[in-house]
Design an enzyme around this catalytic site. Structure first.
Site, PDB file in Angstrom:
ATOM      1  N   TYR A 159      18.185  18.566  17.808  1.00 33.21           N
ATOM      2  CA  TYR A 159      19.432  17.829  18.074  1.00 33.21           C
ATOM      3  C   TYR A 159      19.204  16.778  19.166  1.00 33.21           C
ATOM      4  O   TYR A 159      19.475  15.594  18.972  1.00 33.21           O
ATOM      5  CB  TYR A 159      20.503  18.835  18.495  1.00 33.21           C
ATOM      6  CG  TYR A 159      21.873  18.241  18.734  1.00 33.21           C
ATOM      7  CD1 TYR A 159      22.653  17.782  17.667  1.00 33.21           C
ATOM      8  CD2 TYR A 159      22.403  18.152  20.020  1.00 33.21           C
ATOM      9  CE1 TYR A 159      23.917  17.250  17.885  1.00 33.21           C
ATOM     10  CE2 TYR A 159      23.669  17.624  20.242  1.00 33.21           C
ATOM     11  CZ  TYR A 159      24.421  17.171  19.176  1.00 33.21           C
ATOM     12  OH  TYR A 159      25.675  16.645  19.386  1.00 33.21           O
ATOM     13  N   ASN A 188      31.033  17.488  26.280  1.00 30.20           N
ATOM     14  CA  ASN A 188      31.841  18.565  25.671  1.00 30.20           C
ATOM     15  C   ASN A 188      33.279  18.163  25.395  1.00 30.20           C
ATOM     16  O   ASN A 188      34.024  17.864  26.323  1.00 30.20           O
ATOM     17  CB  ASN A 188      31.928  19.721  26.678  1.00 30.20           C
ATOM     18  CG  ASN A 188      31.113  20.890  26.241  1.00 30.20           C
ATOM     19  OD1 ASN A 188      30.578  20.882  25.130  1.00 30.20           O
ATOM     20  ND2 ASN A 188      31.019  21.894  27.091  1.00 30.20           N
ATOM     21  N   ASN A 204      35.198  29.654  20.848  1.00 28.55           N
ATOM     22  CA  ASN A 204      34.788  31.064  20.953  1.00 28.55           C
ATOM     23  C   ASN A 204      35.766  31.873  21.812  1.00 28.55           C
ATOM     24  O   ASN A 204      36.253  32.930  21.402  1.00 28.55           O
ATOM     25  CB  ASN A 204      33.437  31.116  21.678  1.00 28.55           C
ATOM     26  CG  ASN A 204      32.366  31.719  20.828  1.00 28.55           C
ATOM     27  OD1 ASN A 204      32.522  31.855  19.628  1.00 28.55           O
ATOM     28  ND2 ASN A 204      31.266  32.093  21.463  1.00 28.55           N
TER      29      ASN A 204
END
Ligand SMILES: NC(=O)c1ccc[n+]([C@@H]2O[C@H](COP(=O)([O-])OP(=O)(O)OC[C@H]3O[C@@H](n4cnc5c(N)ncnc54)[C@H](O)[C@@H]3O)[C@@H](O)[C@H]2O)c1
Length: 335
Positions: A159, A188, A204
């Site tokens: 990545y 983020n 999550n």
């Protein structure tokens, strides 16, 4: 403007800008398509549905100015467009490590194909790069001038290095072929339509809390991250694309507010009213300890900075996930 020029388009009474969004059925891409449609553009969403879904864009399908094409960007694409936003790439470690060779191909071949398209039709092109180009940073916060600390042979390299190579290609096409490019280094970002099972920390924690399960923290939770709400980020994309042609980037887009992972877990527990406990597991390899953008350049050149506080963004994201999972909306969020 494409090589067919404004004149031909006026003749056809077709004044809408034709905008291609690769990865348009994903989390960020679907919000971007929505925003571009709202602004009166003709939007072509291209996606191979590796991590994106039709559900993310189903609400846009009724518009005559929205078109969906199933296509893998590692293959050439021939369409007539004025602007390209290149977002196609799995973004979470679970997904990009599933088939690391394909991940590098998506970044590198995808960039070559989209840059080739931009060159052919004279389109302006935007690249969704990432804070991962800084690796595990030795400089904090990270300005665009920092060249990074990436492990080129580690499990995240497919990545990180793929995105670094894509940046190289963008700047070589710019220097060699005078292409009009924009490179954003995204930090983020969270919000509705994140994938529920991709292991990203915000989704999550929210899913675990809503289900009343223990919240998993990797490491001791003292590592820090910054969290940008998706609407703020999309505003940054639009401003960067609209900026004068000498504003190529790379430019950091993210929220400089810094939180420990433990603080995030506690905020999610408080906002969901969950009784979840915290469980600690070992840190994955090459997981950065700190991540925080220096957004001075975005502030000064784009007049951009995030406006949505973490708690407000988390409430909207919790509402999305409770609906997705068919769980009752926590009173703390609906209040
Ligand atoms: N969300 C973040 O916090 C973040 C941070 C940094 C960079 N980015 C970048 O932003 C972009 C979008 O990320 P996201 O969070 O929306 O992830 P996402 O996984 O939701 O979206 C990526 C989209 O690209 C599609 N895709 C993947 N490979 C493809 C291929 N070969 N051909 C066509 N489509 C393909 C997927 O199906 C998906 O719809 C990515 O390039 C990612 O690297 C995101």
């Amino acid at each position: 403007m494409s090589r067919y020029g404004q004149a031909g388009r006026i003749e056809m009474k077709q004044l809408r800008k034709r905008v291609l969004v690769t990865g348009g059925a994903g989390f960020l891409g679907s919000h971007l398509c929505e925003r571009l449609l709202k602004e009166g553009n003709d939007v072509l969403c291209v996606d191979n549905f590796f991590t994106g879904t039709k559900d993310n864009i189903a609400h846009l399908m009724g518009s005559p100015y929205f078109e969906l094409m199933r296509h893998d960007v590692t293959f050439p694409l021939y369409v007539e467009v004025d602007e390209i936003y290149n977002l196609a790439c799995p973004a979470s470690p679970i997904h990009y490590q599933h088939d690391p060779v394909q991940t590098t191909k998506t970044s590198v071949h995808g960039a070559i194909n989209m840059l080739g398209l931009a060159k052919r039709v004279g389109a302006k092109i935007f690249q969704a790069s990432t804070s991962e180009v800084y690796g595990d940073p030795a400089v904090h916060p990270q300005p665009e001038s920092y060249r990074g600390n990436v492990n080129p042979i580690g499990p995240r390299a497919c990545y990180d290095e793929g995105k670094r190579c894509a940046e190289t290609l963008f700047f070589d096409y710019h220097r060699q072929h005078k292409l009009n490019i924009r490179v954003a280094r995204i930090f983020n970002t969270y919000g509705p339509r994140m994938h529920p099972n991709d292991g990203r920390v915000v989704s999550n924690f929210i899913v675990q809390a809503l289900r009343g399960e223990p919240i998993t923290i990797y490491g001791d939770g003292s590592q820090t991250r910054s969290f940008c709400y998706v609407d703020d980020l999309v505003e940054g994309f639009i401003r960067l694309m609209a900026a004068p042609d000498d504003v190529t980037g790379p430019i950091n887009l993210g929220n400089p507010g810094e939180f420990t992972i433990r603080q995030l877990a506690e905020a999610v527990i408080r906002l969901t009213g969950a009784r979840s406990t915290l469980v600690f597991e070992p840190l994955p390899q090459d997981d950065p300890m700190q991540r925080k953008p220096d957004i001075t350049l975005a502030r000064t050149t784009l007049g951009w900075e995030p406006t949505i506080a973490l708690e407000a963004g988390l409430r909207r994201t919790i509402a999305y996930f409770s609906d997705l999972l068919g769980l009752p909306l926590p009173e703390t969020v609906s209040a």
